[in-house]
Design a protein around this motif. Structure first.
Motif, PDB file in Angstrom:
ATOM      1  N   ASP A  30       0.828  -1.213   0.000  1.00  0.00           N
ATOM      2  CA  ASP A  30       0.000   0.000   0.000  1.00  0.00           C
ATOM      3  C   ASP A  30       0.863   1.264   0.000  1.00  0.00           C
ATOM      4  N   VAL A  31       1.954   1.248   0.749  1.00  0.00           N
ATOM      5  CA  VAL A  31       2.880   2.395   0.734  1.00  0.00           C
ATOM      6  C   VAL A  31       3.336   2.645  -0.700  1.00  0.00           C
ATOM      7  N   TRP A  32       3.742   1.585  -1.389  1.00  0.00           N
ATOM      8  CA  TRP A  32       4.215   1.692  -2.776  1.00  0.00           C
ATOM      9  C   TRP A  32       3.115   2.235  -3.692  1.00  0.00           C
ATOM     10  N   PRO A  75      -9.302   7.770  -8.210  1.00  0.00           N
ATOM     11  CA  PRO A  75     -10.128   6.668  -7.709  1.00  0.00           C
ATOM     12  C   PRO A  75      -9.333   5.489  -7.133  1.00  0.00           C
ATOM     13  N   LYS A  76      -8.202   5.140  -7.743  1.00  0.00           N
ATOM     14  CA  LYS A  76      -7.394   4.029  -7.227  1.00  0.00           C
ATOM     15  C   LYS A  76      -6.882   4.354  -5.821  1.00  0.00           C
ATOM     16  N   THR A  77      -6.381   5.561  -5.651  1.00  0.00           N
ATOM     17  CA  THR A  77      -5.859   5.968  -4.345  1.00  0.00           C
ATOM     18  C   THR A  77      -6.970   6.009  -3.305  1.00  0.00           C
ATOM     19  N   LEU A  78      -8.122   6.554  -3.676  1.00  0.00           N
ATOM     20  CA  LEU A  78      -9.261   6.584  -2.757  1.00  0.00           C
ATOM     21  C   LEU A  78      -9.659   5.176  -2.320  1.00  0.00           C
ATOM     22  N   ALA A  79      -9.688   4.241  -3.266  1.00  0.00           N
ATOM     23  CA  ALA A  79     -10.062   2.855  -2.938  1.00  0.00           C
ATOM     24  C   ALA A  79      -9.043   2.223  -1.997  1.00  0.00           C
ATOM     25  N   ILE A  81      -7.058   3.801   0.134  1.00  0.00           N
ATOM     26  CA  ILE A  81      -7.187   4.462   1.438  1.00  0.00           C
ATOM     27  C   ILE A  81      -8.407   3.927   2.184  1.00  0.00           C
ATOM     28  N   GLU A  82      -9.509   3.778   1.471  1.00  0.00           N
ATOM     29  CA  GLU A  82     -10.730   3.261   2.103  1.00  0.00           C
ATOM     30  C   GLU A  82     -10.512   1.837   2.613  1.00  0.00           C
ATOM     31  N   ALA A  83      -9.814   0.999   1.842  1.00  0.00           N
ATOM     32  CA  ALA A  83      -9.532  -0.378   2.271  1.00  0.00           C
ATOM     33  C   ALA A  83      -8.678  -0.387   3.541  1.00  0.00           C
ATOM     34  N   ILE A  84      -7.695   0.492   3.604  1.00  0.00           N
ATOM     35  CA  ILE A  84      -6.852   0.582   4.800  1.00  0.00           C
ATOM     36  C   ILE A  84      -7.705   1.017   5.997  1.00  0.00           C
ATOM     37  N   HIS A  85      -8.549   2.011   5.772  1.00  0.00           N
ATOM     38  CA  HIS A  85      -9.383   2.513   6.869  1.00  0.00           C
ATOM     39  C   HIS A  85     -10.366   1.447   7.355  1.00  0.00           C
ATOM     40  N   GLN A  86     -10.876   0.635   6.448  1.00  0.00           N
ATOM     41  CA  GLN A  86     -11.781  -0.448   6.847  1.00  0.00           C
ATOM     42  C   GLN A  86     -11.042  -1.516   7.646  1.00  0.00           C
ATOM     43  N   ARG A  87      -9.801  -1.816   7.249  1.00  0.00           N
ATOM     44  CA  ARG A  87      -9.009  -2.824   7.983  1.00  0.00           C
ATOM     45  C   ARG A  87      -8.592  -2.312   9.357  1.00  0.00           C
ATOM     46  N   HIS A  88      -8.351  -1.012   9.458  1.00  0.00           N
ATOM     47  CA  HIS A  88      -7.813  -0.431  10.700  1.00  0.00           C
ATOM     48  C   HIS A  88      -8.566   0.853  11.065  1.00  0.00           C
ATOM     49  N   PRO A  89      -9.838   0.754  11.415  1.00  0.00           N
ATOM     50  CA  PRO A  89     -10.621   1.977  11.690  1.00  0.00           C
ATOM     51  C   PRO A  89     -10.105   2.768  12.892  1.00  0.00           C
ATOM     52  N   GLU A  90      -9.331   2.133  13.758  1.00  0.00           N
ATOM     53  CA  GLU A  90      -8.823   2.821  14.948  1.00  0.00           C
ATOM     54  C   GLU A  90      -7.510   3.560  14.693  1.00  0.00           C
TER      55      GLU A  90
END
Length: 188
Positions: A30-32, A75-79, A81-90
């Protein structure tokens, strides 16, 4: 410190993402992938907090220059970021250190991944594929591919927030030989 390269082949870009995920996990891939799309310096990329993102726009103050960067997210970046936020909402940081999460029990403040951890992972993959890969490779790669698409160095310079075209050309790995080739190949 060795000079790192822009990744000029799109298949190699995908291979790097795959190898980072395989050897270091989804977070490093994801960083890459996000880094390629934001063209930020690594210190700014790792410092992104979810609170810096408002809808489809990232707004930060660059650490090196002190200038505000306002970046519209594709859109790719937004998707991603959203996936990361869903995996780690805290999480507070987009790329929050898992060690930081484990330290939560000790009331330690959250911290992002370190530049050193990212550099180590990228160098490992770079060695594997025989490419000088480092934390600046994402930014250089984005600049290189934008230049190839538009041939407008001023546009690339503005995206990278550089002060001169010469610096930008050198940064993205455009050599005099490549400029000469462009002049020879394009006849009007």
């Amino acid at each position: 410190m060795n000079e790192v390269e822009a990744v000029k082949n799109r298949d190699t870009i995908k291979l790097i993402s795959y190898l980072l995920e395989r050897h270091f996990g989804q977070q490093m891939a994801d960083v890459w992938n996000i880094g390629l799309n934001l063209a930020l310096r690594i210190s700014d990329l790792l410092a992104i907090k979810f609170s810096d993102i408002d809808g489809d726009r990232l707004s930060i103050i660059e650490q090196k220059t002190g200038k505000r960067a306002s970046i519209k997210l594709n859109p790719k970046t937004l998707a991603l970021i959203e996936a990361i936020h869903q995996r780690h909402p805290e999480h507070i940081y987009l790329f929050q250190s898992h060690r930081s999460s484990q330290a939560k029990d000790r009331q330690a403040p959250a911290k992002p991944l370190t530049r050193r951890a990212v550099a180590k992972a990228f160098a490992f993959v770079g060695d594997d594929i025989k490419l000088a890969l480092g934390t600046h490779s994402m930014r250089k790669t984005r600049g290189y591919h934008l230049y190839q698409a538009c041939k407008d160095i001023g546009r690339v310079m503005r995206m990278l927030r550089h002060q001169s075209e010469a610096v930008t050309l050198r940064y993205i790995g455009i050599t005099q030989q490549q400029i000469d080739k462009d002049f020879v190949e394009l006849e009007i």
